[in-house]
Motif scaffolding. Structure first.
Motif, PDB file in Angstrom:
ATOM      1  N   SER A   4       0.828  -1.203   0.000  1.00  0.00           N
ATOM      2  CA  SER A   4       0.000   0.000   0.000  1.00  0.00           C
ATOM      3  C   SER A   4       0.864   1.255   0.000  1.00  0.00           C
ATOM      4  CB  SER A   4      -0.911  -0.004   1.236  1.00  0.00           C
ATOM      5  OG  SER A   4      -1.814  -1.088   1.179  1.00  0.00           O
ATOM      6  N   SER A  48       5.438   4.296  -0.759  1.00  0.00           N
ATOM      7  CA  SER A  48       4.685   3.082  -1.083  1.00  0.00           C
ATOM      8  C   SER A  48       5.394   1.908  -0.409  1.00  0.00           C
ATOM      9  CB  SER A  48       4.598   2.903  -2.601  1.00  0.00           C
ATOM     10  OG  SER A  48       5.898   2.942  -3.160  1.00  0.00           O
ATOM     11  N   SER A  52       1.091  -5.430   3.230  1.00  0.00           N
ATOM     12  CA  SER A  52      -0.357  -5.576   3.423  1.00  0.00           C
ATOM     13  C   SER A  52      -0.704  -6.315   4.714  1.00  0.00           C
ATOM     14  CB  SER A  52      -0.978  -6.294   2.224  1.00  0.00           C
ATOM     15  OG  SER A  52      -0.312  -7.511   1.988  1.00  0.00           O
ATOM     16  N   PRO A 182      -4.346   0.677  -1.086  1.00  0.00           N
ATOM     17  CA  PRO A 182      -3.648  -0.499  -1.639  1.00  0.00           C
ATOM     18  C   PRO A 182      -3.295  -0.322  -3.117  1.00  0.00           C
ATOM     19  CG  PRO A 182      -5.994  -0.950  -1.540  1.00  0.00           C
ATOM     20  CD  PRO A 182      -5.798   0.435  -0.955  1.00  0.00           C
ATOM     21  N   THR A 183      -2.263   0.475  -3.391  1.00  0.00           N
ATOM     22  CA  THR A 183      -1.935   0.873  -4.760  1.00  0.00           C
ATOM     23  C   THR A 183      -1.272  -0.221  -5.586  1.00  0.00           C
ATOM     24  OG1 THR A 183       0.033   1.908  -3.794  1.00  0.00           O
ATOM     25  CG2 THR A 183      -1.813   3.351  -4.331  1.00  0.00           C
ATOM     26  N   SER A 184      -0.956  -1.369  -4.983  1.00  0.00           N
ATOM     27  CA  SER A 184      -0.423  -2.466  -5.801  1.00  0.00           C
ATOM     28  C   SER A 184      -1.556  -3.216  -6.499  1.00  0.00           C
ATOM     29  CB  SER A 184       0.385  -3.436  -4.934  1.00  0.00           C
ATOM     30  OG  SER A 184      -0.425  -3.988  -3.919  1.00  0.00           O
ATOM     31  N   LYS A 185      -2.789  -2.924  -6.110  1.00  0.00           N
ATOM     32  CA  LYS A 185      -3.953  -3.547  -6.755  1.00  0.00           C
ATOM     33  C   LYS A 185      -4.363  -2.741  -7.987  1.00  0.00           C
ATOM     34  CE  LYS A 185      -5.854  -5.658  -2.596  1.00  0.00           C
ATOM     35  NZ  LYS A 185      -7.038  -5.830  -1.738  1.00  0.00           N
ATOM     36  N   PRO A 186      -5.234  -3.306  -8.832  1.00  0.00           N
ATOM     37  CA  PRO A 186      -5.734  -2.535  -9.980  1.00  0.00           C
ATOM     38  C   PRO A 186      -6.398  -1.243  -9.516  1.00  0.00           C
ATOM     39  CG  PRO A 186      -6.338  -4.853 -10.188  1.00  0.00           C
ATOM     40  CD  PRO A 186      -5.759  -4.687  -8.815  1.00  0.00           C
ATOM     41  N   ASP A 188      -9.143   0.237 -10.029  1.00  0.00           N
ATOM     42  CA  ASP A 188     -10.528   0.253  -9.555  1.00  0.00           C
ATOM     43  C   ASP A 188     -10.682  -0.389  -8.178  1.00  0.00           C
ATOM     44  OD1 ASP A 188     -10.136  -2.362 -10.299  1.00  0.00           O
ATOM     45  OD2 ASP A 188     -11.775  -2.440 -11.754  1.00  0.00           O
ATOM     46  N   GLU A 189      -9.586  -0.908  -7.629  1.00  0.00           N
ATOM     47  CA  GLU A 189      -9.616  -1.471  -6.268  1.00  0.00           C
ATOM     48  C   GLU A 189      -8.858  -0.594  -5.275  1.00  0.00           C
ATOM     49  OE1 GLU A 189      -8.690  -5.713  -6.060  1.00  0.00           O
ATOM     50  OE2 GLU A 189      -9.261  -5.907  -8.171  1.00  0.00           O
ATOM     51  N   TRP A 190      -8.542   0.633  -5.700  1.00  0.00           N
ATOM     52  CA  TRP A 190      -7.887   1.571  -4.786  1.00  0.00           C
ATOM     53  C   TRP A 190      -8.943   2.163  -3.851  1.00  0.00           C
ATOM     54  CZ3 TRP A 190      -3.723   5.050  -7.539  1.00  0.00           C
ATOM     55  CH2 TRP A 190      -2.729   4.231  -8.080  1.00  0.00           C
TER      56      TRP A 190
END
Length: 198
Positions: A4, A48, A52, A182-186, A188-190
């Protein structure tokens, strides 16, 4: 970019927040034609690589704020990556560097040495507020100029640009809010995992 990120956002309900939201959500995307550029909230990434497995609220609550971070915009920059395609660079003053160093040392990759954190903050860390995420490259000169003109005509002050006149509270912000995302996710999941007002 794993894990994140800690974001520093402008204080809620301020004029600078409203102006940045309008630029990010409406004004700047109009230059990118059919590309569906993502919408996101105004923020400067402090660091960053926050694992997690750490408790999000505990991470933010345990950040030691010795001096409120003072965000001062210096210039509008067109970057060469998707996430830095159009950014407002921030002066690397003591308050911003101290916050980034502290967060890096305490949390990044599960914690780093003070020397590594300081070296990163001095040499690699480039604080900025993104105005657009885009795949378009290169950015045409007229688009780059138009975005900078929009920034200035919105009243935002840039310390490194002559003739940039603005109200003192429009050249950045002091304090604000920390978010963990959680910026390591796609994209649209931020989602906001935790937040803390400064």
């Amino acid at each position: 970019m794993g894990g994140s990120s800690i974001w520093l956002c402008p204080p809620a309900g301020t004029q600078i927040e409203a102006v940045l939201i309008k630029l990010i959500s409406n004004t700047v995307p109009a230059y990118f034609g059919d590309e569906k550029v993502p919408d996101f909230r105004p923020h400067a990434t402090i660091t960053s690589e926050i694992p997690s497995n750490l408790d999000p609220q505990e991470v933010l609550d345990s950040i030691d704020i010795k001096e409120l971070p003072n965000v001062v915009f210096s210039s509008m920059v067109i970057g060469e990556t998707f996430f830095t395609r159009g950014t407002l660079h921030i002066e690397k003053n003591d308050s911003i560097v101290a916050l980034a160093t502290h967060c890096r040392e305490k949390f990044a990759f599960g914690g780093q040495s003070k020397d590594d954190a300081e070296k990163w903050a001095r040499e690699i860390f480039t604080p900025h507020v993104s105005l657009v995420y885009s795949n378009l490259w290169p950015i045409p000169e007229d688009v780059s100029k138009a975005i900078e003109n929009d920034v200035l005509s919105a009243g935002i002050g840039l310390s490194g640009v002559s003739g940039s006149n603005s109200e003192p509270d429009m050249n950045g912000w002091k304090g604000g809010k920390l978010l963990l995302v959680p910026t390591s996710k796609p994209l649209d999941e931020w989602v906001v995992l935790a937040e803390r007002n400064l």
